[in-house]
Design an enzyme around this catalytic site. Sequence first.
Site, PDB file in Angstrom:
ATOM      1  N   HIS A 189       0.821  -1.228   0.000  1.00 40.37           N
ATOM      2  CA  HIS A 189       0.000   0.000   0.000  1.00 40.37           C
ATOM      3  C   HIS A 189       0.852   1.275   0.000  1.00 40.37           C
ATOM      4  O   HIS A 189       0.298   2.377  -0.056  1.00 40.37           O
ATOM      5  CB  HIS A 189      -0.942   0.037   1.210  1.00 40.37           C
ATOM      6  CG  HIS A 189      -1.960  -1.069   1.215  1.00 40.37           C
ATOM      7  ND1 HIS A 189      -2.801  -1.295   0.144  1.00 40.37           N
ATOM      8  CD2 HIS A 189      -2.266  -2.010   2.151  1.00 40.37           C
ATOM      9  CE1 HIS A 189      -3.579  -2.336   0.426  1.00 40.37           C
ATOM     10  NE2 HIS A 189      -3.274  -2.788   1.626  1.00 40.37           N
ATOM     11  N   ASP A 208      -2.639 -10.572  -2.415  1.00 40.36           N
ATOM     12  CA  ASP A 208      -3.168 -10.127  -1.116  1.00 40.36           C
ATOM     13  C   ASP A 208      -4.671  -9.822  -1.241  1.00 40.36           C
ATOM     14  O   ASP A 208      -5.152  -9.453  -2.315  1.00 40.36           O
ATOM     15  CB  ASP A 208      -2.410  -8.857  -0.697  1.00 40.36           C
ATOM     16  CG  ASP A 208      -2.715  -8.394   0.716  1.00 40.36           C
ATOM     17  OD1 ASP A 208      -1.901  -8.680   1.621  1.00 40.36           O
ATOM     18  OD2 ASP A 208      -3.753  -7.728   0.913  1.00 40.36           O
ATOM     19  N   HIS A 267      -6.188  -7.311  -0.279  1.00 42.64           N
ATOM     20  CA  HIS A 267      -6.389  -5.896  -0.635  1.00 42.64           C
ATOM     21  C   HIS A 267      -5.641  -5.541  -1.922  1.00 42.64           C
ATOM     22  O   HIS A 267      -4.547  -6.054  -2.171  1.00 42.64           O
ATOM     23  CB  HIS A 267      -5.870  -5.002   0.494  1.00 42.64           C
ATOM     24  CG  HIS A 267      -6.486  -5.291   1.828  1.00 42.64           C
ATOM     25  ND1 HIS A 267      -5.903  -6.137   2.746  1.00 42.64           N
ATOM     26  CD2 HIS A 267      -7.636  -4.852   2.386  1.00 42.64           C
ATOM     27  CE1 HIS A 267      -6.671  -6.207   3.834  1.00 42.64           C
ATOM     28  NE2 HIS A 267      -7.730  -5.445   3.641  1.00 42.64           N
ATOM     29  N   ASP A 273      -4.173 -12.816   3.547  1.00 44.92           N
ATOM     30  CA  ASP A 273      -5.397 -12.347   4.195  1.00 44.92           C
ATOM     31  C   ASP A 273      -6.664 -12.600   3.367  1.00 44.92           C
ATOM     32  O   ASP A 273      -7.759 -12.254   3.799  1.00 44.92           O
ATOM     33  CB  ASP A 273      -5.303 -10.865   4.614  1.00 44.92           C
ATOM     34  CG  ASP A 273      -4.653  -9.974   3.579  1.00 44.92           C
ATOM     35  OD1 ASP A 273      -4.310 -10.462   2.488  1.00 44.92           O
ATOM     36  OD2 ASP A 273      -4.484  -8.773   3.866  1.00 44.92           O
TER      37      ASP A 273
HETATM   38 ZN   LIG Z   1      -3.998  -7.110   2.793  1.00 45.97          ZN
END
Ligand SMILES: [Zn+2]
Length: 343
Positions: free
Chosen positions: A159, A194, A196, A283
């Site tokens: 991120h 991931d 996200h 995740d």
């Molecule tokens: Zn994540």
Amino acid sequence: MMHAYFSPDQLLHHGQSFLVGGERKPIPETPERADILNAALTKLGISPSRPADYGLSPIARVHSPEYLLFLENIHQEWRAAGGADIVVPHIHPFDRQGIYPATPAGKAGFHLGDTSCPITAGTWQSARASANCAIAAARDVGAEKTDIAYALCRPPGHHASREIAGGFCYLNNSAIAAMDLRERFGRVAILDIDLHHGNGTQHIFYDRDDVLTLSIHADPAGFYPFYWGHAHERGNGAGLGYNHNFPLPLGSGDDVFLNALDRALETIQRYAPDVLVLACGLDASGDDPFGGLCVSTGGFGKISRKISLIGLPTVIVQEGGYVSPTLGDNLVQFLESFAEARS
Ligand SMILES: [Zn+2]
């Protein structure tokens, strides 16, 4: 035996809390995650090496000088200005084209994208050590010492963009590995699995055609990071067509994930890169506290096997994956299947 890297310095950073729904909650990106992932390596008979310190130059290929100075010094500056033991912004600029801020509060709002990337006394040292793991793994693969290396990166990185931290991430370890590999290889692909969207990684390479970026993740229409990760974001200028997003409906399980993975792997094979960076978040697990997708432990094995079978030299960089009953098993399954598919 798979080469793996971890440094005890990575345990120094502990953000303690972040804001969710207006409430201060314990931050899930804890040092305990690293203990669980290390125990998984032990189970596999892998003992990670402590990476060398490669200095700032491999990191500065990705991040701006102001940002690196900020990460190194802000905690001290913040304390000196009377701030608490944790740096969290309370103001953000409309855009980042104005005069560079002079005060700790101004700098924090400029470089920290949200409240989930607090800076503590140990953050810089941990983030540096985490990036060194990614560089060490990239150098092993780059020098053809091995065709698979694993970097137990914590804090994670995907991120973080060129000069903005966010979502528990400070230095973009996957991007740093990719840029290091570019010293030896013409074309690099980064596949991010991931839960996200890898918004930092996308942003860093959005205008480029020498690093293909792909991300499979929970649909940002209803999930963090909200503003990025839609299918129509395909790159810009020379980079047009070199960014691919595969947003999945919330709650999707193994079959939906594996279907998107097939499309991502076809795209990678058409690009014909020399080497792969796998931004490996765990995740997407149905047991993960974020609960966005429903991948099973067996599903991680299938995902891993498919990626391994395309046969590219691969640097596996740990991204997310939070404390749950299956976090360790998911890493065991992932690395075991990856290695088995190659042998
Ligand atoms: Zn994540």
